[in-house]
Design a protein around this motif. Structure first.
Motif, PDB file in Angstrom:
ATOM      1  N   GLY A   1      26.344   7.340  31.606  1.00  0.00           N
ATOM      2  CA  GLY A   1      26.409   8.516  30.739  1.00  0.00           C
ATOM      3  C   GLY A   1      25.500   8.449  29.534  1.00  0.00           C
ATOM      4  O   GLY A   1      25.674   9.207  28.576  1.00  0.00           O
ATOM      5  N   THR A   2      24.519   7.560  29.549  1.00  0.00           N
ATOM      6  CA  THR A   2      23.636   7.396  28.395  1.00  0.00           C
ATOM      7  C   THR A   2      22.454   8.352  28.446  1.00  0.00           C
ATOM      8  O   THR A   2      21.988   8.729  29.529  1.00  0.00           O
ATOM      9  N   ALA A   3      21.937   8.693  27.272  1.00  0.00           N
ATOM     10  CA  ALA A   3      20.736   9.514  27.221  1.00  0.00           C
ATOM     11  C   ALA A   3      19.549   8.772  27.833  1.00  0.00           C
ATOM     12  O   ALA A   3      18.697   9.375  28.490  1.00  0.00           O
ATOM     13  N   ALA A   4      19.502   7.464  27.634  1.00  0.00           N
ATOM     14  CA  ALA A   4      18.384   6.673  28.149  1.00  0.00           C
ATOM     15  C   ALA A   4      18.322   6.661  29.673  1.00  0.00           C
ATOM     16  O   ALA A   4      17.271   6.380  30.253  1.00  0.00           O
ATOM     17  N   SER A   5      19.436   6.978  30.322  1.00  0.00           N
ATOM     18  CA  SER A   5      19.475   6.930  31.791  1.00  0.00           C
ATOM     19  C   SER A   5      18.978   8.217  32.441  1.00  0.00           C
ATOM     20  O   SER A   5      18.802   8.263  33.661  1.00  0.00           O
ATOM     21  N   LEU A   6      18.761   9.263  31.656  1.00  0.00           N
ATOM     22  CA  LEU A   6      18.567  10.586  32.250  1.00  0.00           C
ATOM     23  C   LEU A   6      17.305  10.706  33.088  1.00  0.00           C
ATOM     24  O   LEU A   6      17.306  11.368  34.130  1.00  0.00           O
ATOM     25  N   THR A   7      16.200  10.092  32.651  1.00  0.00           N
ATOM     26  CA  THR A   7      14.979  10.191  33.454  1.00  0.00           C
ATOM     27  C   THR A   7      15.216   9.641  34.855  1.00  0.00           C
ATOM     28  O   THR A   7      14.833  10.262  35.858  1.00  0.00           O
ATOM     29  N   SER A   8      15.876   8.498  34.945  1.00  0.00           N
ATOM     30  CA  SER A   8      16.145   7.901  36.251  1.00  0.00           C
ATOM     31  C   SER A   8      17.134   8.732  37.063  1.00  0.00           C
ATOM     32  O   SER A   8      16.926   8.969  38.263  1.00  0.00           O
ATOM     33  N   VAL A   9      18.195   9.187  36.411  1.00  0.00           N
ATOM     34  CA  VAL A   9      19.213   9.978  37.112  1.00  0.00           C
ATOM     35  C   VAL A   9      18.617  11.275  37.641  1.00  0.00           C
ATOM     36  O   VAL A   9      18.818  11.647  38.810  1.00  0.00           O
TER      37      VAL A   9
ATOM     38  N   ASP B   1       8.420  15.814  43.965  1.00  0.00           N
ATOM     39  CA  ASP B   1       8.000  14.510  43.454  1.00  0.00           C
ATOM     40  C   ASP B   1       8.163  14.477  41.938  1.00  0.00           C
ATOM     41  O   ASP B   1       7.421  15.142  41.217  1.00  0.00           O
ATOM     42  N   PRO B   2       9.128  13.688  41.423  1.00  0.00           N
ATOM     43  CA  PRO B   2       9.384  13.683  39.984  1.00  0.00           C
ATOM     44  C   PRO B   2       8.517  12.717  39.196  1.00  0.00           C
ATOM     45  O   PRO B   2       8.771  12.493  38.006  1.00  0.00           O
ATOM     46  N   SER B   3       7.498  12.142  39.812  1.00  0.00           N
ATOM     47  CA  SER B   3       6.656  11.170  39.114  1.00  0.00           C
ATOM     48  C   SER B   3       6.107  11.774  37.821  1.00  0.00           C
ATOM     49  O   SER B   3       5.590  12.890  37.814  1.00  0.00           O
ATOM     50  N   GLY B   4       6.253  11.030  36.729  1.00  0.00           N
ATOM     51  CA  GLY B   4       5.680  11.462  35.460  1.00  0.00           C
ATOM     52  C   GLY B   4       6.600  12.257  34.573  1.00  0.00           C
ATOM     53  O   GLY B   4       6.243  12.535  33.421  1.00  0.00           O
ATOM     54  N   ILE B   5       7.796  12.642  35.062  1.00  0.00           N
ATOM     55  CA  ILE B   5       8.680  13.405  34.198  1.00  0.00           C
ATOM     56  C   ILE B   5       9.375  12.474  33.208  1.00  0.00           C
ATOM     57  O   ILE B   5       9.600  11.291  33.488  1.00  0.00           O
ATOM     58  N   ARG B   6       9.713  13.006  32.049  1.00  0.00           N
ATOM     59  CA  ARG B   6      10.478  12.259  31.055  1.00  0.00           C
ATOM     60  C   ARG B   6      11.601  13.157  30.573  1.00  0.00           C
ATOM     61  O   ARG B   6      11.345  14.251  30.052  1.00  0.00           O
TER      62      ARG B   6
END
Length: 502
Positions: free
Chosen positions: A355-363, A374-379
């Motif tokens: 539930g962390t903000a830091a995990s959102l790109t990966s999730v 293809d989600p490559s490059g998104i932040r």
């Protein structure tokens, strides 16, 4: 485009006629400039007709003429080179081989330019991308592959992620546990719609009153002396992103993102935009104490409220949020930041990322990849798009919108609630004047932060082509950016499938 007609076999009578004709022309070119004998031979042999048919330019694509009549979508010559093709968003079986369209056919089909509208000063630093949803063809790109701040267009990614991770039918619980000795705990799991019952912007939301009645039924006359407010399902230290302006909270667009809150922590629960506090968890505990007192729970009115994690698994009351599909329907039309952040964090928690903000790109990347993009490059910094540090390209948004238009894997939920130009949601008052031609035809999420105004979704174009798109106006004042975004979108609507990237 259909395959060309087969040519007559070499060595047949038609082939010999054509060969004789060509030899005669080489010997005596001037007489053969007269068309009479050619016509005569054409009548005598279908071979000449077949040759002419195979080399003639293809007819213009449907909708080209209508696009040429509009002042904002003027026609310009295009290169005869084959346009770049982009794969469709969802993998498909390998297609059967078909003839490559002739350059002249492509030039005829792709001659409608929006260059003027896309160069308007109101767009600031403009990024844009348009594609044909049916073919996957890139029709227009202006820095379309460059990741940038999305504003609330991010909420389309948040919706798609929640639908992939949680599912449209998922509900979010709020529970009460009995720790014994007169102590009970209100435990949050991310449902920001839980209401104190004095007005709500979330019709159908569960209430503290419902929980209090269940507690009363279980405890009877046993007194309550302590109420624990438990918002530890994810860390309360992760409640506010430093890139968000504090005014978003004080004005009332965004709360501290905690797992336990009531009415989205609004001071006025019936107002979508209302100041939020610095302590949503504590406010929820106080509100629950009032609900318990109203329900007649003994000792509740004087019970102490404290904040910590509960130590009990003895659940004595529980309510559920409305389904995720309903929450998305409440979030998207009015661009509700609170629900966006809740869905983002609940998705992270359900995905095992804490539930962390830091995990959102990966999730988000893992979830969105399941739609064939293809989600490559998104932040991904947040679920609402509030942060200027988010980075997603217009191309990615346009590609994600392809499975949205088809309703793949539950994405019809998102397609159905996107604001519609001149009709609903945050687009209800947009597309006026000359741009009103696109009213009812543009289905898109708006975005607005201090540094950017954005728009992303799909267009039912004038020629019947379904287009997906995203446009970012970065660094331009809102008053100038909105009409400029509407104008370039309306121009794309007029062009439809004949849009050229020049």
């Amino acid at each position: 485009m259909s395959p060309q007609s087969p040519q007559p076999p070499v060595g047949g009578p038609v082939h010999r006629s054509v060969a004789a004709l060509r030899a005669s022309v080489r010997r005596k070119p001037v007489p053969w400039a007269v068309g009479g004998l050619v016509v005569a031979l054409a009548v005598a042999s279908g071979g000449v007709v077949a040759v002419n048919a195979a080399t003639a330019d293809q007819p213009r694509a449907a909708g080209s003429a209508s696009a040429s009549r509009t002042p904002l979508a003027t026609r310009t010559p295009t290169s005869s080179a084959t346009p770049e093709r982009t794969p469709t968003a969802t993998p498909t079986a390998k297609p059967t081989a078909t003839p490559t369209p002739t350059p002249s056919a492509q030039a005829a089909a792709r001659t409608c330019s929006v260059a003027g509208a896309a160069s308007a000063s109101g767009l600031g630093r403009f990024e844009g991308y348009v594609m044909n949803a049916a073919t996957g063809e890139e029709l227009f790109s202006r820095d379309g592959g460059t990741p940038a701040q999305t504003g609330s267009v991010m909420k389309t990614l948040t919706s798609a992620t929640a639908l992939a991770v949680l599912g449209g039918g998922h509900t979010i619980p709020t529970t009460v546990t009995d720790e014994g000795g007169g102590t009970i705990a209100l435990v949050g799991h991310g449902d920001a719609t839980l209401t104190a019952g004095r007005g709500t912007v979330y019709p159908g939301a569960p209430s503290l009153g419902q929980l209090a009645q269940q507690v009363k039924a279980r405890l009877g006359n046993t007194p309550v002396t302590t109420i624990v407010a438990d918002g530890t399902w994810w860390s309360a230290a992760d409640a506010w992103d430093p890139t968000w302006p504090v005014s978003e909270r004080t004005i009332g667009y965004q709360p501290n993102v905690t797992a336990l809150m009531v009415d989205g922590d609004r001071a006025n629960p019936a107002a979508a935009t209302s100041p939020r506090s610095q302590d949503p968890i504590g406010r929820a505990g106080v509100a629950f104490r009032a609900a318990l007192a109203d329900a007649g729970v003994v000792g509740a009115s004087t019970a102490q409220v404290t904040q910590r994690a509960t130590t009990s698994q003895n659940t004595i009351a529980e309510v559920q949020s409305q389904p995720v599909s309903t929450l998305i329907g409440q979030m998207i039309p009015n661009s509700d930041n609170t629900l966006a952040e809740m869905l983002a964090r609940v998705s992270s928690k359900q995905a095992g990322a804490g539930g962390t903000a830091a995990s959102l790109t990966s999730v988000y990347s893992n979830a969105l990849r399941g739609y064939g993009v293809d989600p490559s490059g998104i932040r991904i910094v947040d679920g609402s798009g509030e942060s200027a540090s988010n980075a997603v390209s217009p191309s990615f948004v346009a590609h994600l919108m392809v499975p949205v238009t088809r309703g793949d894997k539950g994405l019809g939920t998102l397609a159905q609630v996107l604001p519609v130009a001149g009709v609903s949601g945050t687009l209800s008052s947009r597309f006026t004047g000359a741009n009103a031609v696109a009213r009812g035809k543009v289905h898109a999420k708006t975005g607005w932060i201090d540094s950017a105004n954005t728009l992303g979704g799909y267009i039912d174009a004038a020629d019947g082509t379904k287009l997906t798109f995203a446009f970012y106006a970065i660094g331009s004042p809102r008053a100038a950016a909105l009409p400029a975004l509407d104008t370039v979108t309306a121009a794309v609507y007029r062009c439809g499938g004949s849009l050229t990237g020049s």
